[in-house]
Design an enzyme around this catalytic site. Structure first.
Site, mmCIF file in Angstrom:
data_model
loop_
_atom_site.group_PDB
_atom_site.id
_atom_site.type_symbol
_atom_site.label_atom_id
_atom_site.label_comp_id
_atom_site.label_asym_id
_atom_site.label_seq_id
_atom_site.Cartn_x
_atom_site.Cartn_y
_atom_site.Cartn_z
ATOM 1 N N HIS A 89 1.612 -8.723 -4.010
ATOM 2 C CA HIS A 89 0.589 -7.718 -3.687
ATOM 3 C C HIS A 89 1.332 -6.413 -3.418
ATOM 4 O O HIS A 89 1.697 -6.101 -2.280
ATOM 5 C CB HIS A 89 -0.204 -8.169 -2.449
ATOM 6 C CG HIS A 89 -1.338 -7.255 -2.089
ATOM 7 N ND1 HIS A 89 -2.612 -7.421 -2.565
ATOM 8 C CD2 HIS A 89 -1.390 -6.163 -1.296
ATOM 9 C CE1 HIS A 89 -3.408 -6.482 -2.073
ATOM 10 N NE2 HIS A 89 -2.673 -5.696 -1.290
ATOM 11 N N ASP A 134 0.844 -1.207 0.000
ATOM 12 C CA ASP A 134 0.000 0.000 0.000
ATOM 13 C C ASP A 134 0.875 1.251 0.000
ATOM 14 O O ASP A 134 2.094 1.176 0.078
ATOM 15 C CB ASP A 134 -0.965 -0.016 1.199
ATOM 16 C CG ASP A 134 -0.236 -0.008 2.537
ATOM 17 O OD1 ASP A 134 0.827 -0.648 2.630
ATOM 18 O OD2 ASP A 134 -0.712 0.628 3.491
ATOM 19 N N ASP A 192 1.174 -17.232 -5.262
ATOM 20 C CA ASP A 192 1.849 -16.149 -5.969
ATOM 21 C C ASP A 192 0.819 -15.401 -6.809
ATOM 22 O O ASP A 192 0.838 -15.452 -8.030
ATOM 23 C CB ASP A 192 2.993 -16.706 -6.836
ATOM 24 C CG ASP A 192 3.758 -15.590 -7.545
ATOM 25 O OD1 ASP A 192 3.632 -14.424 -7.108
ATOM 26 O OD2 ASP A 192 4.459 -15.882 -8.527
ATOM 27 N N GLU A 202 2.149 -10.192 -0.011
ATOM 28 C CA GLU A 202 2.466 -8.768 0.023
ATOM 29 C C GLU A 202 3.969 -8.602 0.286
ATOM 30 O O GLU A 202 4.668 -9.569 0.606
ATOM 31 C CB GLU A 202 1.648 -8.047 1.113
ATOM 32 C CG GLU A 202 1.745 -6.530 1.014
ATOM 33 C CD GLU A 202 0.658 -5.767 1.773
ATOM 34 O OE1 GLU A 202 -0.249 -6.400 2.343
ATOM 35 O OE2 GLU A 202 0.729 -4.523 1.792
HETATM 36 O O1 G3I Z 1 -1.483 -15.361 14.788
HETATM 37 C C1 G3I Z 1 -0.118 -15.190 15.019
HETATM 38 C C2 G3I Z 1 0.425 -16.126 16.085
HETATM 39 O O2 G3I Z 1 0.105 -17.436 15.803
HETATM 40 C C3 G3I Z 1 1.918 -15.910 16.186
HETATM 41 O O3 G3I Z 1 2.477 -16.687 17.183
HETATM 42 C C4 G3I Z 1 2.208 -14.462 16.453
HETATM 43 C C5 G3I Z 1 3.677 -14.167 16.462
HETATM 44 O O4 G3I Z 1 3.930 -12.815 16.680
HETATM 45 O O5 G3I Z 1 1.592 -13.628 15.470
HETATM 46 C C6 G3I Z 1 0.191 -13.800 15.454
HETATM 47 O O6 G3I Z 1 -0.586 -12.745 14.963
HETATM 48 C C7 G3I Z 1 -0.424 -12.134 13.717
HETATM 49 C C8 G3I Z 1 0.018 -10.696 13.873
HETATM 50 O O7 G3I Z 1 0.110 -10.086 12.632
HETATM 51 C C9 G3I Z 1 1.379 -10.553 14.559
HETATM 52 O O8 G3I Z 1 2.416 -10.967 13.728
HETATM 53 C C10 G3I Z 1 -1.740 -12.167 13.004
HETATM 54 O O9 G3I Z 1 -2.120 -13.494 12.797
HETATM 55 C C11 G3I Z 1 -1.676 -11.424 11.719
HETATM 56 O O10 G3I Z 1 -2.953 -11.327 11.134
HETATM 57 C C12 G3I Z 1 -1.100 -10.042 11.903
HETATM 58 O O11 G3I Z 1 -0.778 -9.594 10.638
HETATM 59 C C13 G3I Z 1 -0.379 -8.253 10.456
HETATM 60 C C14 G3I Z 1 -1.242 -7.641 9.362
HETATM 61 O O12 G3I Z 1 -0.795 -6.355 9.029
HETATM 62 C C15 G3I Z 1 -2.711 -7.549 9.762
HETATM 63 O O13 G3I Z 1 -2.879 -6.735 10.870
HETATM 64 C C16 G3I Z 1 1.086 -8.252 10.017
HETATM 65 O O14 G3I Z 1 1.920 -8.633 11.117
HETATM 66 C C17 G3I Z 1 1.489 -6.888 9.513
HETATM 67 O O15 G3I Z 1 2.777 -6.991 8.942
HETATM 68 C C18 G3I Z 1 0.501 -6.374 8.482
HETATM 69 O O16 G3I Z 1 0.849 -5.072 8.119
HETATM 70 C C19 G3I Z 1 0.259 -4.523 6.968
HETATM 71 C C20 G3I Z 1 -0.253 -3.139 7.354
HETATM 72 O O17 G3I Z 1 -1.297 -3.256 8.300
HETATM 73 C C21 G3I Z 1 -0.700 -2.335 6.148
HETATM 74 N N1 G3I Z 1 0.311 -2.298 5.134
HETATM 75 C C22 G3I Z 1 0.713 -3.619 4.694
HETATM 76 C C23 G3I Z 1 1.278 -4.426 5.842
HETATM 77 C C24 G3I Z 1 1.796 -5.766 5.388
HETATM 78 O O18 G3I Z 1 0.786 -6.682 5.088
HETATM 79 O O1 9MR Z 2 -3.742 -3.678 -0.039
HETATM 80 C C1 9MR Z 2 -4.017 -3.810 1.340
HETATM 81 C C2 9MR Z 2 -2.825 -4.400 2.053
HETATM 82 O O2 9MR Z 2 -1.736 -3.508 1.988
HETATM 83 C C3 9MR Z 2 -3.167 -4.737 3.476
HETATM 84 O O3 9MR Z 2 -2.122 -5.467 4.074
HETATM 85 C C4 9MR Z 2 -4.444 -5.549 3.532
HETATM 86 C C5 9MR Z 2 -4.891 -5.823 4.948
HETATM 87 O O4 9MR Z 2 -5.087 -4.657 5.658
HETATM 88 O O5 9MR Z 2 -5.496 -4.896 2.865
HETATM 89 C C6 9MR Z 2 -5.244 -4.662 1.511
HETATM 90 O O6 9MR Z 2 -6.306 -3.969 0.951
HETATM 91 C C7 9MR Z 2 -7.467 -4.683 0.664
HETATM 92 C C8 9MR Z 2 -8.537 -4.316 1.691
HETATM 93 O O7 9MR Z 2 -8.162 -4.729 2.986
HETATM 94 C C9 9MR Z 2 -9.857 -4.925 1.304
HETATM 95 N N1 9MR Z 2 -10.235 -4.542 -0.031
HETATM 96 C C10 9MR Z 2 -9.252 -4.925 -1.038
HETATM 97 C C11 9MR Z 2 -7.925 -4.286 -0.736
HETATM 98 C C12 9MR Z 2 -6.912 -4.637 -1.799
HETATM 99 O O8 9MR Z 2 -6.770 -6.007 -1.986
#
Ligand code: G3I
Ligand code: 9MR
Length: 561
Positions: free
Chosen positions: A489, A163, A531, A540
């Protein structure tokens, strides 16, 4: 003739160091022998028998381990099984150098508010996106000096991930981790050049690159009170459009305790590490330490100001639905910030706070748990400073060694011959960074502390896993290896009209948690990877994940050279 079957034999697709253990893994059954031939001479230089076979708890697939470690001569090779299947690999004195370079270069492509020029980017050149000179104070961030709707300027920095938003928590972790590698191996980074606009200016490219984001971060601090806005964001995620076509308004939202402490920590750390180059960065070190102290004071007065997007949306307009980076425990942020502030200023109040917030255990470095970054800085501090931390530092070092011991336990007999990848809990969103690489980095620090080779050996094994010796056979870094992600992504890669994704990015990797709108995985957790552009929960890219990749790769390469 043997068929090239990159799915049948899994190797590190980038290369092995001469001294490194060399393992390949195959799904073929009943293997009797394998051979290695030199690609240029055609000569057979090694032949061997399988070492062992193993299966994961969740899989009936039998993986067979082939060991060709005795082969130590640099060159290009083919490994062939029973004359049937074959795979290429190489041995090189600088095996991971191209990865370190690519992983650092990736940050340049993520730069916001700057045209990405052909001289540095080749075909991935693009116009500037998101000037961010007209950023709106969101209602959740309003103050008497800056009422809602006030416009501020907050340009530069890196896009967070796939993003286009900019999040302080993740930015600070990213730089903190990169600086942890820099402070451990400064000479390595004086030589790591990545062809960015600043290359050749006498400053390590790593510092130039992080400076581009630090400057943005400084503009995220409210000058009136020192608090730091949690993020700069559009209300909802942009579509898959080019950055220069994005027209949604951008806001800064609520100040949070986690963002403010992470900001304090990284500014204090950068202030210290940039000091030798202050004639170039003109007063940055002084500005950074002042900003850090002011931020820390704000956080100490607002220890409960967590960022809670749901609550925010129940009180303020417009609603914000982008990444949360939510975290309701700021102990580790306090520890990291107090640590960096003490190490940079020597003030006893920060030492007291570091002791007060010191964790009982060492934990892996991840965006939501920053205490390891504090531990790394303590481990690099002078003997005198370390002595000042004697109340908690010896225990933390011991805990790091303890974790390293538990990680390597049994790794010798796992299906992919690595500490990572044989527990169900190893696979979640971003786990190639937050588990695989973080384990590797921790093992390297355990090695630096103890000089026990087995920790280093096991760190290399996790790197081999990332680079192809794994259940899907992907080398999980764009642009590297013979089978790598083609459809991350990543809005920049998707919208640029170029077939190949922008190179040098680590993808999140296998994650069995279902994603809304996509069919649930029915495969083993280590194969739960797609992929596909839509799959943000497995495919992503993100700056913090690349910081893990760079740190991991650079430390291994520095130790090998
Ligand atoms: O569930 C696991 C657990 O089993 C594990 O032991 C633990 C270890 O730390 O992590 C647990 O929780 C996860 C959490 O991240 C912490 O790592 C969640 O399942 C997982 O859903 C969560 O994911 C995060 C995600 O955002 C959703 O909030 C990612 O870490 C984080 O990198 C990601 O960040 C996003 C930003 O919000 C928006 N931009 C993109 C970016 C990358 O996807
Ligand atoms: O593109 C977004 C990505 O960077 C985030 O990690 C993810 C979870 O927050 O969300 C993606 O955006 C999606 C949104 O959550 C739902 N509508 C579709 C968006 C693009 O796939």
């Amino acid at each position: 003739a043997a068929t090239a079957a990159n799915d049948t034999i899994r190797v590190n697709q980038l290369g092995y160091y001469p001294h490194q253990e060399k393992i390949a893994v195959t799904d073929c059954r009943d293997i009797k022998t394998f051979t290695v031939t030199n690609t240029s001479t055609g000569q057979t230089v090694f032949s061997g028998k399988p070492l062992y076979s193993a299966s994961s708890e969740w899989s009936d697939k039998v993986r067979t381990i082939l060991d060709f470690s005795p082969l130590k001569v640099p060159g290009n090779y083919q490994l062939t099984i029973d004359g049937k299947y074959t795979v290429p690999f190489s041995i090189s004195n600088q095996a991971l150098l191209p990865l370190s370079r690519a992983a650092l270069k990736a940050f340049y492509y993520q730069r916001c508010s700057l045209p990405i020029e052909e001289t540095y980017a080749g075909k991935w050149t693009r116009p500037a996106g998101h000037p961010d000179t007209q950023v709106i104070i969101h209602a959740s961030a309003a103050s008497s000096e800056r009422p809602a709707g006030t416009v501020i300027s907050s340009p530069k920095g890196w896009y967070d991930a796939g993003d286009y938003n900019k999040y302080i928590v993740n930015s600070a972790f990213t730089i903190g981790l990169m600086l942890s590698a820099y402070q451990a191996f400064p000479e390595y980074f004086t030589k790591l050049e990545t062809n960015i606009p600043e290359s050749g200016n006498g400053i390590p490219d790593l510092l130039d690159e992080t400076y581009y984001n630090l400057v943005w971060m400084l503009s995220m601090q409210d000058p009136a009170d020192g608090g730091v806005y949690h993020k700069l964001t559009t209300p909802s995620f942009e579509g898959f459009i080019r950055p220069e076509d994005c027209k949604q308004p951008r806001y800064v939202v609520q100040k949070s305790v986690t963002a403010t402490l992470d900001f304090a920590a990284v500014m204090a750390q950068a202030s210290r590490l940039f000091t030798p180059y202050d004639s170039h960065f003109k007063g940055f070190s002084e500005k950074a330490i002042q900003a850090a102290e002011k931020a820390y004071a704000w956080a100490a007065e607002h220890p409960e100001s967590y960022y809670d997007q749901r609550r925010l949306n129940s009180q303020f307009q417009p609603a914000i639905s982008t990444g949360e980076y939510g975290d309701r425990n700021a102990q580790d942020e306090f520890f990291w910030a107090a640590t960096e502030l003490y190490l940079s200023t020597g003030k006893s109040m920060y030492l007291q706070d570091a002791a007060k917030y010191a964790p009982h255990q060492y934990t892996l470095p991840v965006w939501g748990n920053l205490s390891a970054l504090g531990v790394f800085s303590w481990m690099q501090a002078s003997a005198q400073k370390q002595e000042a931390g004697q109340k908690f530092l010896p225990g933390l070092k011991q805990s790091l060694i303890h974790l390293a011991d538990s990680l390597i336990q049994g790794a010798d007999v796992t299906p992919f011959h690595a500490p990572y990848g044989h527990h169900t809990q190893d696979f979640f969103w971003g786990s190639l960074s937050d588990q695989c690489a973080s384990q590797g980095i921790s093992l390297i620090h355990a090695y630096l502390l103890s000089k026990k080779e087995t920790y280093l050996n096991n760190a290399y094994r996790n790197m081999d896993y990332l680079l192809g010796r794994n259940a899907t056979g992907y080398c999980y870094v764009t642009g590297i290896g013979f089978k790598s992600p083609k459809h991350p992504h990543h809005r920049l890669s998707v919208s640029d009209g170029i077939n190949e994704p922008i190179p040098g990015f680590l993808v999140g990797g296998p994650n069995p948690q279902p994603q809304m709108g996509l069919p649930a995985f029915t495969c083993a957790p280590d194969e739960a990877y797609l992929d596909q552009e839509l799959s943000y929960t497995t495919n992503e890219i993100a700056i913090n994940w690349n910081a893990s990749l760079l740190t991991f790769s650079a430390m291994l390469d520095a130790l090998a050279s």
